[in-house]
Design a protein around this motif. Sequence first.
Motif, PDB file in Angstrom:
ATOM      1  N   ASP A   7       0.839  -1.207   0.000  1.00  0.00           N
ATOM      2  CA  ASP A   7       0.000   0.000   0.000  1.00  0.00           C
ATOM      3  C   ASP A   7       0.870   1.252   0.000  1.00  0.00           C
ATOM      4  OD1 ASP A   7      -2.271  -1.615   0.130  1.00  0.00           O
ATOM      5  OD2 ASP A   7      -2.443  -1.429   2.309  1.00  0.00           O
ATOM      6  N   TYR A 109      -2.348  -8.465  -5.457  1.00  0.00           N
ATOM      7  CA  TYR A 109      -2.757  -7.454  -4.473  1.00  0.00           C
ATOM      8  C   TYR A 109      -2.379  -6.061  -4.970  1.00  0.00           C
ATOM      9  CZ  TYR A 109      -3.222  -4.888  -0.115  1.00  0.00           C
ATOM     10  OH  TYR A 109      -3.588  -3.963   0.824  1.00  0.00           O
ATOM     11  N   LYS A 113      -5.134  -3.046  -5.774  1.00  0.00           N
ATOM     12  CA  LYS A 113      -5.065  -1.777  -5.055  1.00  0.00           C
ATOM     13  C   LYS A 113      -4.760  -0.617  -6.012  1.00  0.00           C
ATOM     14  CE  LYS A 113      -5.366  -1.740  -0.859  1.00  0.00           C
ATOM     15  NZ  LYS A 113      -6.517  -1.539  -0.003  1.00  0.00           N
ATOM     16  N   ASN A 116      -7.599   0.491  -7.931  1.00  0.00           N
ATOM     17  CA  ASN A 116      -8.567   1.057  -6.989  1.00  0.00           C
ATOM     18  C   ASN A 116      -9.957   0.462  -7.201  1.00  0.00           C
ATOM     19  OD1 ASN A 116      -9.353   2.618  -4.835  1.00  0.00           O
ATOM     20  ND2 ASN A 116      -9.728   4.435  -6.071  1.00  0.00           N
ATOM     21  N   LEU A 146      -8.466  -9.436  -2.028  1.00  0.00           N
ATOM     22  CA  LEU A 146      -8.988  -8.144  -1.589  1.00  0.00           C
ATOM     23  C   LEU A 146     -10.108  -8.316  -0.571  1.00  0.00           C
ATOM     24  CD1 LEU A 146      -8.507  -5.150  -2.218  1.00  0.00           C
ATOM     25  CD2 LEU A 146     -10.377  -5.292  -3.840  1.00  0.00           C
TER      26      LEU A 146
END
Length: 148
Positions: A7, A109, A113, A116, A146
């Motif tokens: 992240d 992942y 992310k 979005n 997710l």
Amino acid sequence: MEYVWIDNIIDGLIDIYGTNNIYDLYDYLDISIKKLPMSNVLLHGNEAFYNRNFFDTEVVFIRENLTVEYEQFILAHELGHAILHTNMITSAFNINLLNLDKMERQANYFALKLVNLNIDEIIFEGFTIEQIAKSFNLPVKCLKLLLG
């Protein structure tokens, strides 16, 4: 599964380049995209293949004729490999040193992310994970990352 470090990398990319648009990021990072027919030997039956050579030239070979959404996800996945797994080229000579499953989960992942993916709980109430994955044109195993 905690991937806070991923992240943070994604947040840094977006801060530096001002976008999460996958095509813009490829341009900024000087990674080429080459579309190939599904039968091309480089793809080995996969959707895409990321390559960094000994001169640090980077290219993603991707199957042509993918839907726009799926192509963006696959490109984001391959960008995840490019950024998260920078030692792949040296480790690839000894496949026993690689944890391929872990690297694939991390790249999936990263992709989810970065693009979005927003799953509205009200809209998808009562849907199975398979139905949600199909509506986003994504593999179920990726979406499970997710959604937990």
